[in-house]
Scaffold this motif. Structure first.
Motif, PDB file in Angstrom:
ATOM      1  N   ALA A 173       0.279   3.285   2.563  1.00  0.00           N
ATOM      2  CA  ALA A 173       1.457   2.497   2.924  1.00  0.00           C
ATOM      3  C   ALA A 173       1.632   1.327   1.966  1.00  0.00           C
ATOM      4  CB  ALA A 173       1.335   1.987   4.356  1.00  0.00           C
ATOM      5  N   THR A 174       0.523   0.731   1.550  1.00  0.00           N
ATOM      6  CA  THR A 174       0.570  -0.423   0.645  1.00  0.00           C
ATOM      7  C   THR A 174      -0.568  -0.388  -0.359  1.00  0.00           C
ATOM      8  OG1 THR A 174      -0.814  -1.812   2.057  1.00  0.00           O
ATOM      9  CG2 THR A 174       1.563  -1.921   2.438  1.00  0.00           C
ATOM     10  N   ALA A 175      -0.343  -1.080  -1.452  1.00  0.00           N
ATOM     11  CA  ALA A 175      -1.388  -1.309  -2.447  1.00  0.00           C
ATOM     12  C   ALA A 175      -1.059  -2.618  -3.156  1.00  0.00           C
ATOM     13  CB  ALA A 175      -1.454  -0.168  -3.450  1.00  0.00           C
ATOM     14  N   LEU A 229      -1.196   1.145 -11.525  1.00  0.00           N
ATOM     15  CA  LEU A 229      -2.169   1.328 -10.435  1.00  0.00           C
ATOM     16  C   LEU A 229      -3.367   2.156 -10.874  1.00  0.00           C
ATOM     17  CD1 LEU A 229       0.246   1.914  -7.439  1.00  0.00           C
ATOM     18  CD2 LEU A 229      -1.355   0.033  -7.694  1.00  0.00           C
ATOM     19  N   GLN A 230      -3.194   2.971 -11.897  1.00  0.00           N
ATOM     20  CA  GLN A 230      -4.292   3.815 -12.350  1.00  0.00           C
ATOM     21  C   GLN A 230      -5.283   3.070 -13.238  1.00  0.00           C
ATOM     22  OE1 GLN A 230      -2.552   7.310 -14.069  1.00  0.00           O
ATOM     23  NE2 GLN A 230      -1.510   7.862 -12.179  1.00  0.00           N
ATOM     24  N   HIS A 231      -4.861   1.918 -13.755  1.00  0.00           N
ATOM     25  CA  HIS A 231      -5.708   1.216 -14.722  1.00  0.00           C
ATOM     26  C   HIS A 231      -6.173  -0.161 -14.263  1.00  0.00           C
ATOM     27  CE1 HIS A 231      -4.510   4.413 -17.377  1.00  0.00           C
ATOM     28  NE2 HIS A 231      -3.237   4.113 -17.196  1.00  0.00           N
ATOM     29  N   GLU A 232      -5.430  -0.782 -13.378  1.00  0.00           N
ATOM     30  CA  GLU A 232      -5.748  -2.143 -12.941  1.00  0.00           C
ATOM     31  C   GLU A 232      -6.636  -2.127 -11.696  1.00  0.00           C
ATOM     32  OE1 GLU A 232      -4.710  -5.149 -14.285  1.00  0.00           O
ATOM     33  OE2 GLU A 232      -3.763  -4.088 -15.951  1.00  0.00           O
ATOM     34  N   LYS A 233      -7.293  -3.247 -11.461  1.00  0.00           N
ATOM     35  CA  LYS A 233      -8.081  -3.424 -10.247  1.00  0.00           C
ATOM     36  C   LYS A 233      -7.109  -3.549  -9.076  1.00  0.00           C
ATOM     37  CE  LYS A 233     -12.177  -5.799  -8.768  1.00  0.00           C
ATOM     38  NZ  LYS A 233     -13.173  -6.806  -9.089  1.00  0.00           N
ATOM     39  N   LYS A 234      -7.336  -2.778  -8.014  1.00  0.00           N
ATOM     40  CA  LYS A 234      -6.377  -2.727  -6.915  1.00  0.00           C
ATOM     41  C   LYS A 234      -7.057  -2.660  -5.566  1.00  0.00           C
ATOM     42  CE  LYS A 234      -6.124   2.214  -7.661  1.00  0.00           C
ATOM     43  NZ  LYS A 234      -6.926   2.221  -8.851  1.00  0.00           N
ATOM     44  N   ILE A 235      -6.257  -2.922  -4.549  1.00  0.00           N
ATOM     45  CA  ILE A 235      -6.684  -2.790  -3.160  1.00  0.00           C
ATOM     46  C   ILE A 235      -5.636  -1.918  -2.479  1.00  0.00           C
ATOM     47  CG2 ILE A 235      -6.918  -4.015  -0.978  1.00  0.00           C
ATOM     48  CD1 ILE A 235      -8.073  -6.344  -2.511  1.00  0.00           C
ATOM     49  N   ILE A 236      -6.102  -1.019  -1.617  1.00  0.00           N
ATOM     50  CA  ILE A 236      -5.211  -0.070  -0.951  1.00  0.00           C
ATOM     51  C   ILE A 236      -5.321  -0.244   0.557  1.00  0.00           C
ATOM     52  CG2 ILE A 236      -4.636   2.381  -0.675  1.00  0.00           C
ATOM     53  CD1 ILE A 236      -6.278   2.781  -3.345  1.00  0.00           C
ATOM     54  N   GLY A 237      -4.181  -0.204   1.236  1.00  0.00           N
ATOM     55  CA  GLY A 237      -4.168  -0.261   2.700  1.00  0.00           C
ATOM     56  C   GLY A 237      -3.624  -1.583   3.224  1.00  0.00           C
ATOM     57  N   ILE A 238      -3.039  -1.511   4.409  1.00  0.00           N
ATOM     58  CA  ILE A 238      -2.366  -2.676   4.989  1.00  0.00           C
ATOM     59  C   ILE A 238      -3.324  -3.834   5.266  1.00  0.00           C
ATOM     60  CG2 ILE A 238      -1.078  -3.496   7.012  1.00  0.00           C
ATOM     61  CD1 ILE A 238       0.321  -0.771   7.074  1.00  0.00           C
ATOM     62  N   LYS A 239      -4.467  -3.555   5.882  1.00  0.00           N
ATOM     63  CA  LYS A 239      -5.401  -4.644   6.224  1.00  0.00           C
ATOM     64  C   LYS A 239      -5.925  -5.354   4.988  1.00  0.00           C
ATOM     65  CE  LYS A 239      -7.079  -2.899  10.644  1.00  0.00           C
ATOM     66  NZ  LYS A 239      -8.251  -2.431  11.377  1.00  0.00           N
ATOM     67  N   GLN A 240      -6.359  -4.592   4.009  1.00  0.00           N
ATOM     68  CA  GLN A 240      -6.913  -5.187   2.800  1.00  0.00           C
ATOM     69  C   GLN A 240      -5.838  -5.872   1.965  1.00  0.00           C
ATOM     70  OE1 GLN A 240     -10.130  -5.530   2.181  1.00  0.00           O
ATOM     71  NE2 GLN A 240     -10.521  -4.525   4.127  1.00  0.00           N
ATOM     72  N   THR A 241      -4.635  -5.302   1.965  1.00  0.00           N
ATOM     73  CA  THR A 241      -3.510  -5.905   1.254  1.00  0.00           C
ATOM     74  C   THR A 241      -3.165  -7.255   1.863  1.00  0.00           C
ATOM     75  OG1 THR A 241      -2.619  -3.745   0.626  1.00  0.00           O
ATOM     76  CG2 THR A 241      -1.077  -5.580   0.648  1.00  0.00           C
ATOM     77  N   THR A 242      -3.128  -7.313   3.182  1.00  0.00           N
ATOM     78  CA  THR A 242      -2.844  -8.561   3.889  1.00  0.00           C
ATOM     79  C   THR A 242      -3.866  -9.626   3.507  1.00  0.00           C
ATOM     80  OG1 THR A 242      -1.880  -7.347   5.732  1.00  0.00           O
ATOM     81  CG2 THR A 242      -2.538  -9.623   6.161  1.00  0.00           C
TER      82      THR A 242
END
Length: 80
Positions: free
Chosen positions: A74-76, A5-18
């Protein structure tokens, strides 16, 4: 497993994860075990249906820290 998670492109949060799961952009879904399971269950089901790996994290605090944010998460999702 959280180091990614520290190196890859990510999205954080329930709405964005969905949104990322619906668009087929997710590679790995991280969910915090202490988050509201009622909200997370549909995300896990969607991930399983789409062949996205699901990783359980002990707490929202640990997931937030792994994502380099000052609050719990809650999610990523790690993006493809």
């Amino acid at each position: 497993m959280l180091e990614i998670l520290q190196h890859e492109k990510k999205i954080i949060g329930i709405k964005q994860t969905t949104k990322a799961l619906k668009q087929g952009k997710a590679k790995v879904l991280y969910i915090a075990n202490d988050a509201d399971q009622h909200l997370l269950k549909p995300l896990v089901e969607m991930a399983n249906t789409n062949g996205v790996e699901v990783v359980h994290v002990e707490s929202m605090k640990k997931l937030g820290k792994a994502c380099k944010i000052d609050v719990g998460a809650a999610t990523a999702v790690v993006l493809k």
